[in-house]
Design a protein around this motif. Structure first.
Motif, PDB file in Angstrom:
ATOM      1  N   LYS A   1      34.667  47.659  55.184  1.00  0.00           N
ATOM      2  CA  LYS A   1      35.977  48.213  54.828  1.00  0.00           C
ATOM      3  C   LYS A   1      35.934  49.028  53.534  1.00  0.00           C
ATOM      4  CE  LYS A   1      37.672  43.897  52.760  1.00  0.00           C
ATOM      5  NZ  LYS A   1      36.348  43.295  52.583  1.00  0.00           N
TER       6      LYS A   1
ATOM      7  N   SER B   1      43.166  47.289  41.912  1.00  0.00           N
ATOM      8  CA  SER B   1      43.567  45.895  41.720  1.00  0.00           C
ATOM      9  C   SER B   1      43.172  45.386  40.346  1.00  0.00           C
ATOM     10  CB  SER B   1      42.864  45.018  42.757  1.00  0.00           C
ATOM     11  OG  SER B   1      43.232  45.410  44.044  1.00  0.00           O
TER      12      SER B   1
ATOM     13  N   ARG C   1      37.438  38.424  37.986  1.00  0.00           N
ATOM     14  CA  ARG C   1      35.975  38.303  38.100  1.00  0.00           C
ATOM     15  C   ARG C   1      35.307  39.305  37.157  1.00  0.00           C
ATOM     16  NH1 ARG C   1      33.496  42.545  40.297  1.00  0.00           N
ATOM     17  NH2 ARG C   1      33.920  43.328  42.396  1.00  0.00           N
TER      18      ARG C   1
ATOM     19  N   ARG D   1      30.646  43.999  38.161  1.00  0.00           N
ATOM     20  CA  ARG D   1      29.264  44.063  38.647  1.00  0.00           C
ATOM     21  C   ARG D   1      28.627  45.312  38.049  1.00  0.00           C
ATOM     22  NH1 ARG D   1      31.448  43.193  44.512  1.00  0.00           N
ATOM     23  NH2 ARG D   1      31.726  40.940  44.508  1.00  0.00           N
TER      24      ARG D   1
ATOM     25  N   TYR E   1      38.266  48.236  39.262  1.00  0.00           N
ATOM     26  CA  TYR E   1      39.293  47.204  39.031  1.00  0.00           C
ATOM     27  C   TYR E   1      39.816  47.339  37.605  1.00  0.00           C
ATOM     28  CZ  TYR E   1      37.895  44.297  43.089  1.00  0.00           C
ATOM     29  OH  TYR E   1      37.652  43.810  44.354  1.00  0.00           O
TER      30      TYR E   1
ATOM     31  N   GLU F   1      51.247  41.149  44.863  1.00  0.00           N
ATOM     32  CA  GLU F   1      50.645  40.006  45.553  1.00  0.00           C
ATOM     33  C   GLU F   1      49.435  39.607  44.744  1.00  0.00           C
ATOM     34  OE1 GLU F   1      47.393  39.987  46.977  1.00  0.00           O
ATOM     35  OE2 GLU F   1      47.085  41.994  46.215  1.00  0.00           O
TER      36      GLU F   1
ATOM     37  N   THR G   1      45.923  36.500  44.824  1.00  0.00           N
ATOM     38  CA  THR G   1      45.293  35.363  45.477  1.00  0.00           C
ATOM     39  C   THR G   1      44.111  34.890  44.646  1.00  0.00           C
ATOM     40  OG1 THR G   1      44.561  34.598  47.655  1.00  0.00           O
ATOM     41  CG2 THR G   1      43.570  36.631  46.866  1.00  0.00           C
TER      42      THR G   1
ATOM     43  N   PHE H   1      40.300  34.027  45.159  1.00  0.00           N
ATOM     44  CA  PHE H   1      39.268  34.263  46.165  1.00  0.00           C
ATOM     45  C   PHE H   1      37.933  33.989  45.490  1.00  0.00           C
ATOM     46  CE2 PHE H   1      36.296  37.010  48.493  1.00  0.00           C
ATOM     47  CZ  PHE H   1      36.655  36.795  49.813  1.00  0.00           C
TER      48      PHE H   1
ATOM     49  N   TYR I   1      42.607  37.864  42.191  1.00  0.00           N
ATOM     50  CA  TYR I   1      42.681  39.283  42.566  1.00  0.00           C
ATOM     51  C   TYR I   1      44.147  39.584  42.813  1.00  0.00           C
ATOM     52  CZ  TYR I   1      37.674  39.134  43.698  1.00  0.00           C
ATOM     53  OH  TYR I   1      36.313  38.992  43.632  1.00  0.00           O
ATOM     54  N   GLY I   2      44.639  40.724  42.366  1.00  0.00           N
ATOM     55  CA  GLY I   2      46.042  41.041  42.612  1.00  0.00           C
ATOM     56  C   GLY I   2      46.321  42.525  42.525  1.00  0.00           C
ATOM     57  N   THR I   3      47.427  42.913  43.155  1.00  0.00           N
ATOM     58  CA  THR I   3      47.829  44.329  43.175  1.00  0.00           C
ATOM     59  C   THR I   3      48.943  44.565  42.164  1.00  0.00           C
ATOM     60  OG1 THR I   3      47.400  44.348  45.552  1.00  0.00           O
ATOM     61  CG2 THR I   3      48.723  46.160  44.677  1.00  0.00           C
TER      62      THR I   3
ATOM     63  N   GLU J   1      43.108  47.951  49.481  1.00  0.00           N
ATOM     64  CA  GLU J   1      41.996  47.275  50.156  1.00  0.00           C
ATOM     65  C   GLU J   1      41.957  45.856  49.612  1.00  0.00           C
ATOM     66  OE1 GLU J   1      37.885  48.420  49.241  1.00  0.00           O
ATOM     67  OE2 GLU J   1      37.562  46.397  50.008  1.00  0.00           O
ATOM     68  N   ILE J   2      42.559  44.935  50.347  1.00  0.00           N
ATOM     69  CA  ILE J   2      42.725  43.570  49.836  1.00  0.00           C
ATOM     70  C   ILE J   2      42.445  42.552  50.942  1.00  0.00           C
ATOM     71  CG2 ILE J   2      44.418  44.324  48.111  1.00  0.00           C
ATOM     72  CD1 ILE J   2      46.628  43.222  49.805  1.00  0.00           C
ATOM     73  N   GLU J   3      42.286  41.282  50.538  1.00  0.00           N
ATOM     74  CA  GLU J   3      41.982  40.269  51.552  1.00  0.00           C
ATOM     75  C   GLU J   3      43.268  39.777  52.245  1.00  0.00           C
ATOM     76  OE1 GLU J   3      43.923  37.933  49.604  1.00  0.00           O
ATOM     77  OE2 GLU J   3      42.676  36.677  50.917  1.00  0.00           O
TER      78      GLU J   3
ATOM     79  N   GLY K   1      46.632  38.200  50.602  1.00  0.00           N
ATOM     80  CA  GLY K   1      47.371  39.256  49.901  1.00  0.00           C
ATOM     81  C   GLY K   1      48.053  40.188  50.892  1.00  0.00           C
TER      82      GLY K   1
HETATM   83  P1  5GP Z   1      34.996  41.856  45.527  1.00  0.00           P
HETATM   84  O1  5GP Z   1      34.833  40.756  44.507  1.00  0.00           O
HETATM   85  O2  5GP Z   1      33.843  41.876  46.505  1.00  0.00           O
HETATM   86  O3  5GP Z   1      35.231  43.193  44.870  1.00  0.00           O
HETATM   87  O4  5GP Z   1      36.303  41.542  46.386  1.00  0.00           O
HETATM   88  C1  5GP Z   1      36.447  40.326  47.039  1.00  0.00           C
HETATM   89  C2  5GP Z   1      37.639  40.386  47.975  1.00  0.00           C
HETATM   90  O5  5GP Z   1      38.855  40.556  47.236  1.00  0.00           O
HETATM   91  C3  5GP Z   1      37.581  41.547  48.972  1.00  0.00           C
HETATM   92  O6  5GP Z   1      37.915  41.032  50.254  1.00  0.00           O
HETATM   93  C4  5GP Z   1      38.655  42.487  48.475  1.00  0.00           C
HETATM   94  O7  5GP Z   1      39.246  43.229  49.551  1.00  0.00           O
HETATM   95  C5  5GP Z   1      39.641  41.500  47.906  1.00  0.00           C
HETATM   96  N1  5GP Z   1      40.557  42.119  46.922  1.00  0.00           N
HETATM   97  C6  5GP Z   1      40.318  43.125  46.072  1.00  0.00           C
HETATM   98  N2  5GP Z   1      41.416  43.420  45.373  1.00  0.00           N
HETATM   99  C7  5GP Z   1      42.386  42.587  45.798  1.00  0.00           C
HETATM  100  C8  5GP Z   1      43.779  42.415  45.475  1.00  0.00           C
HETATM  101  O8  5GP Z   1      44.371  43.098  44.653  1.00  0.00           O
HETATM  102  N3  5GP Z   1      44.447  41.439  46.135  1.00  0.00           N
HETATM  103  C9  5GP Z   1      43.865  40.664  47.080  1.00  0.00           C
HETATM  104  N4  5GP Z   1      44.626  39.771  47.693  1.00  0.00           N
HETATM  105  N5  5GP Z   1      42.572  40.801  47.425  1.00  0.00           N
HETATM  106  C10 5GP Z   1      41.842  41.754  46.790  1.00  0.00           C
END
Ligand code: 5GP
Length: 214
Positions: free
Chosen positions: A19, A39, A43, A46, A55, A74, A76, A78, A83-85, A103-105, A108
């Motif tokens: 995605k 978002s 975390r 990287r 981010y 939103e 969550t 994870f 992670y949030g918007t 692009e969120i899980e 969210g």
């Molecule tokens: P990563 O740590 O690999 O960047 O992201 C881990 C997961 O968090 C991915 O599935 C990504 O789509 C999701 N994610 C990224 N930003 C947000 C957000 O703002 N809100 C939510 N709910 N999930 C997010």
């Protein structure tokens, strides 16, 4: 002339479904149309990730203050990280009638649907589970037990797939990007997204319906 409103499109999918790559290509091909929401996360960055590009990197405490102040559309937890918007950007873009991509899980995504019932939810999946496993193994970035955890999470997530509007099978990247763009473009013509245009046409027709041509 049809006045089209901006759409909030949420893209989710299994880890390893591609995605992120689809979203990157969509933005590169259509940067004049789509606006990507950035978002906030607690975390750590990287290698190669940039503040305000990938981010907004926050401490856990900073993130919790954003929650308390109601600044998130939103959020969550994870993998142990928040992670949030941020609300402000999405509200600003939608108010100006432009398209925004999130692009969120899944948790969210479902919260966004509550806040914006007209949001378009797309779920990205590989053609089958073996391809998903092979892609995760092929990346060579995670240990086998981490891959197993991701596949177990994918199984859990599969029970929410039917809450999405469209299933995007990522077989060929370019066709997939075109498909996502086509779906978003077509969605703009749905009658329920065009109630203002319908009203306007009704008002114009009302004038002619009173025998104005004679
Ligand atoms: P990563 O740590 O690999 O960047 O992201 C881990 C997961 O968090 C991915 O599935 C990504 O789509 C999701 N994610 C990224 N930003 C947000 C957000 O703002 N809100 C939510 N709910 N999930 C997010």
């Amino acid at each position: 002339m049809l006045k089209k409103k901006g759409i909030v499109t949420v893209i989710s999918g299994f880890s390893g479904a591609g995605k992120g790559t689809i979203v990157k290509h969509l933005m590169a091909d259509h940067h004049n149309i789509y606006n990507l929401s950035i978002s906030a996360t607690s975390r750590s960055p990287r290698v190669g990730e940039e503040e305000g590009v990938d981010y907004f990197f926050k401490t856990k405490e900073e993130f919790e203050q954003m929650i308390e102040r109601g600044e998130l559309l939103e959020y969550t937890l994870f993998n142990g990280n928040y992670y949030g918007t941020p609300k402000s950007y999405v509200e600003e873009i939608t108010a100006s009638g432009k398209d925004v991509i999130l692009e969120i899980e899944i948790n969210g995504a479902l919260q966004v649907k509550k806040f914006f019932p007209q949001a378009l939810l797309l779920f990205v999946t590989p053609p089958d589970a073996i391809t998903l496993r092979d892609r995760l193994v092929g990346r060579g970035t995670e240990a086998i037990d981490v891959i197993e955890q991701r596949l177990a999470l994918s199984y859990e997530q599969s029970f929410n797939m039917s809450e999405y509007d469209y299933l995007i099978v990522n077989d060929d990247l370019n066709s997939c990007v075109d498909l996502v763009h086509s779906i978003i473009s077509a969605e703009k013509y749905r009658c329920f997204r065009n109630t203002d245009n319908i009203k306007e046409m009704q008002n114009e027709l009302k004038i002619f319906s009173k025998g104005e041509l004679k």
